[in-house]
Design a protein around this motif. Structure first.
Motif, PDB file in Angstrom:
ATOM      1  N   LEU A   1      -1.719  10.872   0.799  1.00  0.00           N
ATOM      2  CA  LEU A   1      -1.149  11.604   1.736  1.00  0.00           C
ATOM      3  C   LEU A   1      -0.603  12.879   1.282  1.00  0.00           C
ATOM      4  CD1 LEU A   1       0.501   9.601   4.442  1.00  0.00           C
ATOM      5  CD2 LEU A   1      -1.805  10.524   4.442  1.00  0.00           C
ATOM      6  N   GLY A   2      -0.387  12.936  -0.238  1.00  0.00           N
ATOM      7  CA  GLY A   2       0.204  14.051  -1.013  1.00  0.00           C
ATOM      8  C   GLY A   2       1.696  13.987  -1.035  1.00  0.00           C
ATOM      9  N   THR A   3       2.368  13.058  -0.209  1.00  0.00           N
ATOM     10  CA  THR A   3       3.829  12.985   0.005  1.00  0.00           C
ATOM     11  C   THR A   3       4.770  12.762  -1.317  1.00  0.00           C
ATOM     12  OG1 THR A   3       3.714  10.875   0.587  1.00  0.00           O
ATOM     13  CG2 THR A   3       3.820  12.604   2.423  1.00  0.00           C
ATOM     14  N   ARG A   4       4.013  12.326  -2.218  1.00  0.00           N
ATOM     15  CA  ARG A   4       4.402  11.838  -3.659  1.00  0.00           C
ATOM     16  C   ARG A   4       5.099  13.264  -4.427  1.00  0.00           C
ATOM     17  NH1 ARG A   4       4.165  11.965  -8.802  1.00  0.00           N
ATOM     18  NH2 ARG A   4       4.861  10.109  -9.877  1.00  0.00           N
ATOM     19  N   VAL A   5       4.170  14.295  -4.185  1.00  0.00           N
ATOM     20  CA  VAL A   5       4.675  15.407  -4.828  1.00  0.00           C
ATOM     21  C   VAL A   5       5.857  16.238  -4.523  1.00  0.00           C
ATOM     22  CG1 VAL A   5       4.060  17.757  -5.511  1.00  0.00           C
ATOM     23  CG2 VAL A   5       2.124  15.956  -5.451  1.00  0.00           C
ATOM     24  N   PHE A   6       6.015  15.971  -3.128  1.00  0.00           N
ATOM     25  CA  PHE A   6       7.294  16.318  -2.573  1.00  0.00           C
ATOM     26  C   PHE A   6       8.530  15.779  -3.000  1.00  0.00           C
ATOM     27  CE2 PHE A   6      10.297  16.204   1.182  1.00  0.00           C
ATOM     28  CZ  PHE A   6      10.753  17.471   1.215  1.00  0.00           C
ATOM     29  N   LEU A   7       8.237  14.429  -2.808  1.00  0.00           N
ATOM     30  CA  LEU A   7       9.266  13.391  -3.136  1.00  0.00           C
ATOM     31  C   LEU A   7      10.064  13.462  -4.575  1.00  0.00           C
ATOM     32  CD1 LEU A   7       8.103  10.332  -0.953  1.00  0.00           C
ATOM     33  CD2 LEU A   7      10.124  11.906  -0.517  1.00  0.00           C
TER      34      LEU A   7
ATOM     35  N   PHE B   1       0.855  -1.165  -0.015  1.00  0.00           N
ATOM     36  CA  PHE B   1      -0.048  -0.026  -0.135  1.00  0.00           C
ATOM     37  C   PHE B   1       0.860   1.238   0.028  1.00  0.00           C
ATOM     38  CE2 PHE B   1      -2.982  -2.858   2.547  1.00  0.00           C
ATOM     39  CZ  PHE B   1      -3.597  -3.299   1.537  1.00  0.00           C
ATOM     40  N   SER B   2       2.327   1.216   0.069  1.00  0.00           N
ATOM     41  CA  SER B   2       3.153   2.292   0.258  1.00  0.00           C
ATOM     42  C   SER B   2       2.525   3.446  -0.825  1.00  0.00           C
ATOM     43  CB  SER B   2       4.442   1.847   0.329  1.00  0.00           C
ATOM     44  OG  SER B   2       4.884   1.180  -0.794  1.00  0.00           O
ATOM     45  N   LEU B   3       2.845   2.972  -2.149  1.00  0.00           N
ATOM     46  CA  LEU B   3       2.789   3.978  -3.191  1.00  0.00           C
ATOM     47  C   LEU B   3       1.443   4.824  -3.293  1.00  0.00           C
ATOM     48  CD1 LEU B   3       4.375   4.946  -5.506  1.00  0.00           C
ATOM     49  CD2 LEU B   3       3.342   3.139  -6.817  1.00  0.00           C
ATOM     50  N   ALA B   4       0.477   3.912  -2.962  1.00  0.00           N
ATOM     51  CA  ALA B   4      -1.005   4.453  -2.742  1.00  0.00           C
ATOM     52  C   ALA B   4      -1.031   5.233  -1.650  1.00  0.00           C
ATOM     53  CB  ALA B   4      -2.092   3.192  -2.662  1.00  0.00           C
ATOM     54  N   ARG B   5      -0.361   5.072  -0.629  1.00  0.00           N
ATOM     55  CA  ARG B   5      -0.354   5.944   0.654  1.00  0.00           C
ATOM     56  C   ARG B   5       0.225   7.292   0.195  1.00  0.00           C
ATOM     57  NH1 ARG B   5       2.059   2.909   3.877  1.00  0.00           N
ATOM     58  NH2 ARG B   5       0.098   1.701   4.244  1.00  0.00           N
ATOM     59  N   ASP B   6       1.365   7.230  -0.687  1.00  0.00           N
ATOM     60  CA  ASP B   6       2.115   8.498  -0.915  1.00  0.00           C
ATOM     61  C   ASP B   6       1.335   9.290  -1.742  1.00  0.00           C
ATOM     62  OD1 ASP B   6       4.262   7.924   0.411  1.00  0.00           O
ATOM     63  OD2 ASP B   6       5.282   7.451  -1.410  1.00  0.00           O
ATOM     64  N   TYR B   7       0.342   8.639  -2.739  1.00  0.00           N
ATOM     65  CA  TYR B   7      -0.643   9.480  -3.346  1.00  0.00           C
ATOM     66  C   TYR B   7      -1.626   9.989  -2.497  1.00  0.00           C
ATOM     67  CZ  TYR B   7       0.993   7.829  -8.051  1.00  0.00           C
ATOM     68  OH  TYR B   7       1.576   7.675  -9.073  1.00  0.00           O
TER      69      TYR B   7
END
Length: 253
Positions: A67-73, A59-65
């Protein structure tokens, strides 16, 4: 499950003469030979594995989406580096969790049971033709004949690696599909693995097995073709690479 299986073995085989004792590696939770005697734990693992393998990091990739942390990373690392590092972390996290407990069981069995024991749970003599035919069906048969202990270690590492690949497969699906509830990401691996058992019943009995567990459990004596395993690994790997490429381009656009 490993702890329950180990304690059950200790209680069941305590006081048994070494001549009658089972080879310690064939008592492992991952041993398909256990289906010949008190198969409850191994069968439970087979039933739960399609769900359990998603838990560690699927679920880690879906969680990044979410929580919005993917944009920062992505802004810090770049999209390609982010995708590669995320898939690698999912693979390693899942592999470690599905390897360490089983390696620990190998150590415990070596300590608790006589390593010179050579019996099997099917009660076949080592010189019996049926036993030799069963051993011929083992994946990595040559390693088993050289050392059952080395075979168990390598087989356990392979089990962990395949589990890691299923974790990556789940992450790849989540990169293509956005859903409100992560529980839906249990379905891809669950459906994929269970389809192999469903379609296996439609093949002739003499045909090679396509059941997933016949290829990743230890000491499995069902007829099989290594080509099926290689093809399955290649398909899942290729799908994950294509999914990462598509999702990366889509997000950039």
């Amino acid at each position: 499950m490993v702890f329950i299986n180990f304690v059950g073995n200790v209680l069941y085989f305590q006081g048994m003469d070494i001549v009658e004792m089972i080879q310690p590696m064939k008592l492992l939770l991952l041993s398909y030979d256990r289906t010949n005697l008190n198969a409850t734990n191994t069968l439970l693992l087979i039933q739960l594995y399609p769900l359990l393998v998603v838990f560690p990091a699927g679920f880690s990739l879906a969680r990044d989406y979410q929580l919005g942390t993917r944009v920062f990373l992505v802004s810090r690392l770049g999209n390609a580096t982010y995708q590669i590092s995320k898939y690698l972390s999912v693979f390693l996290a899942t592999m470690i969790i599905f390897t360490v407990p089983f390696l620990l069981e190998i150590i415990l069995n070596c300590i608790s049971f006589p390593m010179s024991a050579a019996g099997n749970l099917s009660n076949l003599s080592m010189y019996d033709g049926a036993y030799r035919n069963a051993v011929d069906e083992y994946l990595m048969k040559d390693i088993y004949l050289y050392s059952p202990y080395l075979y168990a270690v390598i087989g356990t590492l392979f089990f962990g690696a395949v589990s890691g690949l299923f974790g990556v497969f789940t992450a790849a699906v989540s990169s293509l599909i956005r859903v409100k509830y992560n529980v839906f990401f249990f379905l891809p691996v669950f459906i994929l693995l269970n389809l192999t058992t469903i379609f296996a019943g439609r093949f002739p009995k003499e045909a090679p097995s396509i059941k997933w567990y016949d290829y990743i459990l230890l000491f499995d004596d069902e007829g099989k073709k290594a080509g099926f395993l290689i093809a399955g690994i290649l398909v899942i790997t290729l799908f994950s690479i294509i999914a990462a490429n598509i999702s990366g381009r889509k997000d950039c656009l």
